[in-house]
Every structure is written in structure tokens, then in C-alpha cells.
Motif scaffolding. Structure first.
Motif, short mmCIF file in Angstrom:
data_model
loop_
_atom_site.label_atom_id
_atom_site.label_comp_id
_atom_site.label_asym_id
_atom_site.label_seq_id
_atom_site.Cartn_x
_atom_site.Cartn_y
_atom_site.Cartn_z
N ASP A 125 33.94 -13.99 45.19
CA ASP A 125 33.18 -12.74 45.11
C ASP A 125 33.02 -12.34 43.65
O ASP A 125 34.02 -12.18 42.92
N HIS A 126 31.78 -12.17 43.22
CA HIS A 126 31.52 -11.85 41.81
C HIS A 126 32.04 -10.48 41.41
O HIS A 126 32.25 -10.20 40.23
N HIS B 172 33.47 -10.73 27.76
CA HIS B 172 32.30 -11.61 27.74
C HIS B 172 32.49 -12.77 28.72
O HIS B 172 31.59 -13.09 29.51
N ALA B 173 33.65 -13.40 28.68
CA ALA B 173 33.91 -14.53 29.57
C ALA B 173 33.92 -14.09 31.03
O ALA B 173 33.41 -14.81 31.91
N ARG C 102 21.24 -11.26 36.59
CA ARG C 102 20.61 -10.89 35.32
C ARG C 102 21.34 -9.72 34.66
O ARG C 102 21.53 -9.69 33.43
N TYR C 103 21.76 -8.76 35.46
CA TYR C 103 22.48 -7.60 34.92
C TYR C 103 23.78 -8.05 34.26
O TYR C 103 24.13 -7.60 33.16
N LEU C 104 24.51 -8.94 34.92
CA LEU C 104 25.80 -9.40 34.39
C LEU C 104 25.61 -10.23 33.13
O LEU C 104 26.42 -10.12 32.18
N VAL C 105 24.58 -11.04 33.08
CA VAL C 105 24.30 -11.81 31.86
C VAL C 105 23.96 -10.87 30.71
O VAL C 105 24.40 -11.07 29.56
N ALA D 197 31.34 -13.79 36.42
CA ALA D 197 30.75 -13.00 37.51
C ALA D 197 29.30 -13.39 37.74
O ALA D 197 28.84 -13.49 38.88
N ALA D 198 28.57 -13.62 36.65
CA ALA D 198 27.16 -14.00 36.77
C ALA D 198 27.02 -15.34 37.48
O ALA D 198 26.10 -15.55 38.29
#
Length: 418
Positions: free
Chosen positions: A363-364, A384-385, A401-404, A390-391
Motif C-alpha cells: 500500500d503506497h 525523497h526516497a 504524479r502527486y507523489l513524484v 510510494a509513487a
């Protein structure tokens, strides 16, 4: 009456007609086919001949005749024509029973119980509920869940066969089984809503057709059982959550976090209704899980700004909720509330304890919450990692896209090469 009005009327009547046929004759799958033929006949005839005085009785009569024909054909194939007489249309069918109103209500609830039969998987329960009670076509359900129509046809077909093979009659479950079956009904409605509000996969964040259908069906159940506090809580939860949907995405469909949402876009009427429902139900007894989740949603919705959110109250509500249900996502939300009420280090400690829960392994949300808390304590490299992890786990494109974007923001602009 316009074609749109005709369609709306037929959609409302379809589950009632199906329930009436299954109650009287059994044969869930064959009855469903008969109802579809009756609906097709109505869609063809009513625009020119006009709506009958009692459209429901008309559909039941036509559906009963179609069902009789289908059963005759089926039994002929099985060389048991002598049983056809058992399915003959009663002579007094055209005379509506005096208690048709209450019977309709009972039938709708029993149909929900039947669609949530324990012999079915949760995904089959959801699909069959949308098909039989929601009145959605198989193609509509397939599109909502991003699967081929043939796949959904097989899933629904297997579900109907499983019910038939179980030998269960069209009747309310016994008192010893009713609580479990009722919990399954509410869970299915909740699953339909959550998939609509936050699609697990695909190019869109929302599948509005599913969340809207879940709200419609829960309103129906609430009208039938207005004194059931958990039904009231579930409806309030849906309304209070869905009220935020217009502000949850930008013009390009991108995800907007709650702290960045324009609260002027939140639907005030839905919030008012949801708050009124949960306010009325909470004092009536010990609150259940849906009431507690609705109370949490109400605290969010009533806060004028994100900074004004009463996180301490939300933390306590989640703590109480965790005493009732063993759910890792609720535990994760509790960790977020703790971090907002007492600080990110306390929340991060709770998140780390959840890392070993196998239910969150893919689960992200676990990595996303961890990333957010790491960002708040200033560990940008680890944040960042975690955002990138999560992405990679997210299967919904706007969420990915939001997580990136968050990962790129937390690292900051790239330094030029020397």
C-alpha cells in the motif's frame, strides 16, 4: 415524459421488480434476465403508449410472464416440463396487495442481503449489488472498475450461480446471522463509495458514478431504516467526504492535498446535511465505526482553514475507533492525527510500528505518510526516497504524479555541475 425521466424511473423500479420476482419465484439469475426484458419492453412502449398508472405493477406483470417463459424453456431443455405448472402466474397477480409499500421496502433490504451473501467474494458482492440493486448495466460496472465487459459478465454470472447453488431462499437471514450479513451490506456500500472517491487504479482520481451510486443506495437504506445509527453514520460519512471532492483535483485532474484545497469549493449543503445526521445519531447510544468516521469527517469539514483543524479531537476519535476495529489504514490515519496534534516525531514512531503489518506491504499510503513526516522533521533525503517508493507502489495515475512532484520538491532544485 422525457426519455431521461423514463430512464430514471426504470432505474428506480428495477431493483423493486427484481426483488418481487425473486421473492415470489426464486431463480435469481433467471429473474434478473426477465426483469431486463421487462425494462426493455417498457423502454420501447412507454414513450408512445404513455406511462401506466402503476408502472411497478406493469413491470412485475410483464417480468412475471417473461420469467414464466424463461423457466418453461429451461425446464424443457432439462426434460422436466411437468414442473412448469409450479411457476404459473397467479390469477390474482394484477391485484396489488394492500401492503405493497412495506413489502417493497422489505424486498429491497432482502435483495441487498442476497447480493451480500457470504458465499460471494467482496468484489462479487459489490458487482452484484451494483447490478441488481443499483440498476447499472454490466457494461457500466465494467467501465467503472476498468475491466473488460466480458470479465464483469463472468463475475456477475458466477455470483448469481453461487447464490443459486447455496440454496438460500429469498428471505431475511435468521436472527443469528443477521448482524454479520447486515455488516456485510454496509461494508459493500462503503467499498463502492471509497472506490469512487479514491480509485485504486486508472487515469482519474475519482469515479463519480460509483460514489454517487453508493450515496443513492445508502440514502435508500436510510429511508428504510431511519433509526439505525450506523446506517445514519455511513450516509453522513459519505456526504461529508464527498463534499470535498470538487476541491480535491485541479483543472488538469491533478491531486490537491487537503491543506492546499480551496474550501470555498466544498459543497456546503452536503456538509450541513452530513453534520445534522451525525449530530442526531451520536447521542442515541454507543457510536459504531461509521459514526466515528463521520464524526472525524465533520471535524475536518467544519474547520474554516486547515490550520484551524481540531487535531486533538480527531486524534481521540481515531483512538476510540481503533478500539472497535483492527484496520491498519485507520491506524495510519491515527498516526497522522497524532503527528498533527503532538508533533511529527510521535507520529513517525507510530508509522514505523506499522511497517511490519503485511496488510500494508504493497500500500503506497504507508510510504507516503512516512515521507510526509520525514519531510516535516527535516530529513529530506529519506523523505525523497520514501516519496519515490510510494509513487512506485501507487496504481492511480494522479496519485503517482502527486507523489513524484512531492519527491522533486523535497529534494529541491538540482545543483549545476561544477
Amino acid at each position: 415524459m422525457s426519455d431521461i425521466a423514463n430512464t430514471d424511473l426504470l432505474r428506480v423500479l428495477a431493483p423493486r421488480v427484481l426483488a418481487a420476482l425473486v421473492r415470489r419465484y426464486g431463480h435469481f439469475d433467471t429473474a434478473e434476465d426477465a426483469v431486463q426484458e421487462a425494462l426493455l419492453a417498457a423502454a420501447t412502449r412507454w414513450p408512445t403508449a404513455g406511462i401506466p398508472d402503476d408502472p411497478q405493477a406493469w413491470l412485475i406483470t410483464v417480468g412475471s410472464r417473461k420469467l414464466t417463459d424463461l423457466l418453461r424453456a429451461e425446464q424443457a431443455r432439462r426434460r422436466r416440463e411437468e414442473q412448469v405448472a409450479r411457476w404459473a402466474l397467479p390469477q390474482d397477480w394484477l391485484t396489488p396487495p394492500a401492503d405493497r409499500g412495506p413489502a417493497d421496502s422489505d424486498d429491497t433490504l432482502i435483495l441487498l442481503f442476497l447480493c451480500c451473501h457470504p458465499a460471494l467474494t467482496p468484489s462479487s458482492q459489490v458487482a452484484l449489488t451494483l447490478r441488481a440493486v443499483g440498476g447499472l448495466t454490466t457494461a457500466e460496472i465494467a467501465r467503472a472498475f476498468l475491466v473488460p465487459e466480458a470479465t464483469m459478465t463472468k463475475r456477475i454470472g458466477r455470483a448469481k450461480k453461487a447464490i443459486g447453488d447455496s440454496g438460500g431462499a429469498f428471505a431475511a437471514p435468521s436472527s443469528s446471522k443477521r448482524d454479520a450479513r447486515w455488516a456485510a451490506v454496509l461494508h459493500v456500500l462503503y467499498l463502492i463509495f471509497t472506490e469512487g472517491y479514491g480509485a485504486t487504479s486508472g487515469p482519474r482520481l475519482h469515479r463519480v458514478e460509483l460514489s454517487a451510486e453508493a450515496i443513492r443506495l445508502t440514502r435508500l437504506v436510510h429511508r428504510l431504516l431511519p433509526e439505525d445509527d450506523e446506517v445514519t453514520g455511513l450516509l453522513a460519512l459519505m456526504l461529508l467526504t464527498d463534499a470535498r471532492r470538487p476541491a480535491r483535483t485541479g483543472r488538469g485532474g491533478e491531486l490537491i492535498a487537503m491543506e492546499d484545497q480551496d474550501r470555498a469549493l466544498w459543497q456546503s449543503e452536503a456538509i450541513s446535511e452530513g453534520v445534522a445526521l451525525i449530530t442526531a445519531s451520536l447521542p442515541r447510544g454507543v457510536p459504531g465505526p461509521y459514526q466515528l468516521q463521520a464524526a472525524i469527517a465533520a471535524v475536518h469539514d467544519e474547520a474554516p482553514t486547515y490550520a484551524d483543524t481540531d487535531w486533538a479531537q480527531i486524534m481521540l476519535l481515531y483512538r476510540r475507533l481503533l478500539r472497535l476495529v483492527d484496520n491498519p489504514v485507520i491506524a495510519l490515519n491515527h498516526a497522522v492525527a497524532v503527528s498533527m496534534a503532538t508533533g511529527p516525531h510521535a507520529g513517525l514512531a507510530l508509522v514505523e510500528k506499522l511497517a511490519d503489518d503485511h496488510r500494508l506491504a504493497a500500500d503506497h499510503r504507508l510510504s507516503a505518510v512516512r515521507a510526509h513526516l520525514l519531510e516535516r522533521i527535516g530529513d529530506h533525503e529519506a523523505a525523497h526516497a520514501a516519496y519515490l517508493r510510494a509513487a512506485q507502489q501507487a496504481t492511480n495515475l494522479p496519485q503517482r504524479r502527486y507523489l513524484v512532484t512531492r519527491a522533486a520538491r523535497v529534494r529541491g532544485p538540482a545543483m549545476p555541475h561544477e
